[in-house]
Scaffold this motif. Structure first.
Motif, mmCIF file in Angstrom:
data_model
loop_
_atom_site.group_PDB
_atom_site.id
_atom_site.type_symbol
_atom_site.label_atom_id
_atom_site.label_comp_id
_atom_site.label_asym_id
_atom_site.label_seq_id
_atom_site.Cartn_x
_atom_site.Cartn_y
_atom_site.Cartn_z
ATOM 1 N N LYS A 46 3.651 -12.180 -5.196
ATOM 2 C CA LYS A 46 3.809 -11.029 -4.313
ATOM 3 C C LYS A 46 3.926 -9.731 -5.105
ATOM 4 C CE LYS A 46 5.930 -11.643 -0.243
ATOM 5 N NZ LYS A 46 4.723 -11.535 0.524
ATOM 6 N N SER A 47 4.529 -9.799 -6.275
ATOM 7 C CA SER A 47 4.692 -8.608 -7.107
ATOM 8 C C SER A 47 3.367 -8.108 -7.662
ATOM 9 C CB SER A 47 5.656 -8.896 -8.262
ATOM 10 O OG SER A 47 6.943 -9.168 -7.752
ATOM 11 N N VAL A 48 2.413 -9.011 -7.821
ATOM 12 C CA VAL A 48 1.095 -8.624 -8.330
ATOM 13 C C VAL A 48 0.134 -8.365 -7.169
ATOM 14 C CG1 VAL A 48 -0.905 -9.416 -9.672
ATOM 15 C CG2 VAL A 48 1.408 -9.866 -10.501
ATOM 16 N N ARG A 49 -0.059 -9.348 -6.330
ATOM 17 C CA ARG A 49 -1.048 -9.262 -5.259
ATOM 18 C C ARG A 49 -0.671 -8.241 -4.194
ATOM 19 N NH1 ARG A 49 -1.086 -14.303 -1.569
ATOM 20 N NH2 ARG A 49 0.703 -13.156 -0.778
ATOM 21 N N ASP A 50 0.594 -8.204 -3.833
ATOM 22 C CA ASP A 50 1.017 -7.391 -2.693
ATOM 23 C C ASP A 50 1.808 -6.145 -3.070
ATOM 24 O OD1 ASP A 50 -0.128 -9.325 -1.073
ATOM 25 O OD2 ASP A 50 1.752 -10.388 -0.752
ATOM 26 N N LYS A 51 1.781 -5.768 -4.343
ATOM 27 C CA LYS A 51 2.661 -4.680 -4.775
ATOM 28 C C LYS A 51 2.408 -3.363 -4.046
ATOM 29 C CE LYS A 51 -0.048 -3.280 -8.723
ATOM 30 N NZ LYS A 51 0.026 -2.190 -9.616
ATOM 31 N N ASP A 52 1.174 -3.084 -3.637
ATOM 32 C CA ASP A 52 0.872 -1.834 -2.940
ATOM 33 C C ASP A 52 0.477 -2.047 -1.481
ATOM 34 O OD1 ASP A 52 1.328 -0.192 -5.189
ATOM 35 O OD2 ASP A 52 -0.663 -0.688 -5.965
ATOM 36 N N ARG A 53 0.433 -3.289 -1.055
ATOM 37 C CA ARG A 53 -0.066 -3.616 0.280
ATOM 38 C C ARG A 53 0.686 -2.863 1.376
ATOM 39 N NH1 ARG A 53 0.735 -9.371 2.995
ATOM 40 N NH2 ARG A 53 -0.168 -8.895 5.015
ATOM 41 N N HIS A 54 1.992 -2.894 1.349
ATOM 42 C CA HIS A 54 2.768 -2.272 2.420
ATOM 43 C C HIS A 54 2.805 -0.755 2.281
ATOM 44 C CE1 HIS A 54 3.731 -6.161 3.921
ATOM 45 N NE2 HIS A 54 4.260 -6.537 2.768
ATOM 46 N N LYS A 55 2.749 -0.261 1.058
ATOM 47 C CA LYS A 55 2.715 1.184 0.853
ATOM 48 C C LYS A 55 1.437 1.790 1.417
ATOM 49 C CE LYS A 55 5.295 0.905 -3.449
ATOM 50 N NZ LYS A 55 5.191 0.994 -4.906
ATOM 51 N N ASN A 56 0.368 1.005 1.415
ATOM 52 C CA ASN A 56 -0.922 1.486 1.883
ATOM 53 C C ASN A 56 -1.179 1.168 3.360
ATOM 54 O OD1 ASN A 56 -1.548 2.478 -0.676
ATOM 55 N ND2 ASN A 56 -2.388 0.526 -1.327
ATOM 56 N N ASN A 57 -0.203 0.613 4.043
ATOM 57 C CA ASN A 57 -0.363 0.237 5.451
ATOM 58 C C ASN A 57 0.062 1.418 6.334
ATOM 59 O OD1 ASN A 57 -0.229 -0.805 8.028
ATOM 60 N ND2 ASN A 57 0.872 -2.663 7.432
ATOM 61 N N ASP A 58 -0.928 2.034 6.968
ATOM 62 C CA ASP A 58 -0.659 3.193 7.827
ATOM 63 C C ASP A 58 0.290 2.851 8.993
ATOM 64 O OD1 ASP A 58 -2.146 4.930 6.293
ATOM 65 O OD2 ASP A 58 -3.987 4.586 7.450
ATOM 66 N N LYS A 59 0.313 1.592 9.403
ATOM 67 C CA LYS A 59 1.187 1.189 10.501
ATOM 68 C C LYS A 59 2.663 1.281 10.139
ATOM 69 C CE LYS A 59 -2.134 -2.142 12.317
ATOM 70 N NZ LYS A 59 -2.360 -3.580 12.571
ATOM 71 N N LEU A 60 2.960 1.299 8.851
ATOM 72 C CA LEU A 60 4.349 1.341 8.403
ATOM 73 C C LEU A 60 4.830 2.759 8.095
ATOM 74 C CD1 LEU A 60 4.386 -1.794 6.071
ATOM 75 C CD2 LEU A 60 5.200 -1.605 8.432
ATOM 76 N N LYS A 61 3.964 3.732 8.274
ATOM 77 C CA LYS A 61 4.338 5.122 7.945
ATOM 78 C C LYS A 61 4.889 5.828 9.151
ATOM 79 C CE LYS A 61 1.202 5.276 4.161
ATOM 80 N NZ LYS A 61 0.064 5.736 3.524
#
Length: 108
Positions: free
Chosen positions: A93-108
């Motif tokens: 998760k630290s490698v594959r998903d490290k930016d996934r949630h930061k780049n999710n417009d639904k979470l902003k």
């Protein structure tokens, strides 16, 4: 919490007090039941459902600990080193998903 030590604690308790592990299918049913109890508390306390008087004294921490206990039982009886599996998952998760949630417009 060190998962490896928790697995050993559960195994010791089972051997000293529990006689033996329930079979895997029984433990899976127990896990489902315990998760349901957690869901009931969350739905009523934090969701839109009203909390019944009989639910107001339910301890969410205790119910979550029941879930952890049964998961540790399942890991023990199926030969899973849950500490190693969890560490591997966190690395992934630290490698594959490290930016996934930061780049999710639904979470902003």
């Amino acid at each position: 919490m060190n998962i490896k030590n928790a697995q050993l604690d559960v195994d010791t308790w089972i051997k000293e007090h529990g006689v033996r592990y329930f079979n895997e299918l029984t433990n899976m049913a127990q896990l489902t039941e315990e998760v349901g109890e957690v869901a009931r508390i969350i739905a009523r306390r934090y969701g839109e459902q009203s909390e019944k008087e009989s639910d107001k004294n339910k301890d969410l921490g205790e119910e979550l600990a029941d879930v952890v206990f049964v998961v540790l039982c399942l890991a023990n009886q199926t030969g899973i080193d849950l500490q190693a599996a969890f560490d591997k998952k966190m690395d992934l998760k630290s490698v594959r998903d490290k930016d996934r949630h930061k780049n999710n417009d639904k979470l902003k």
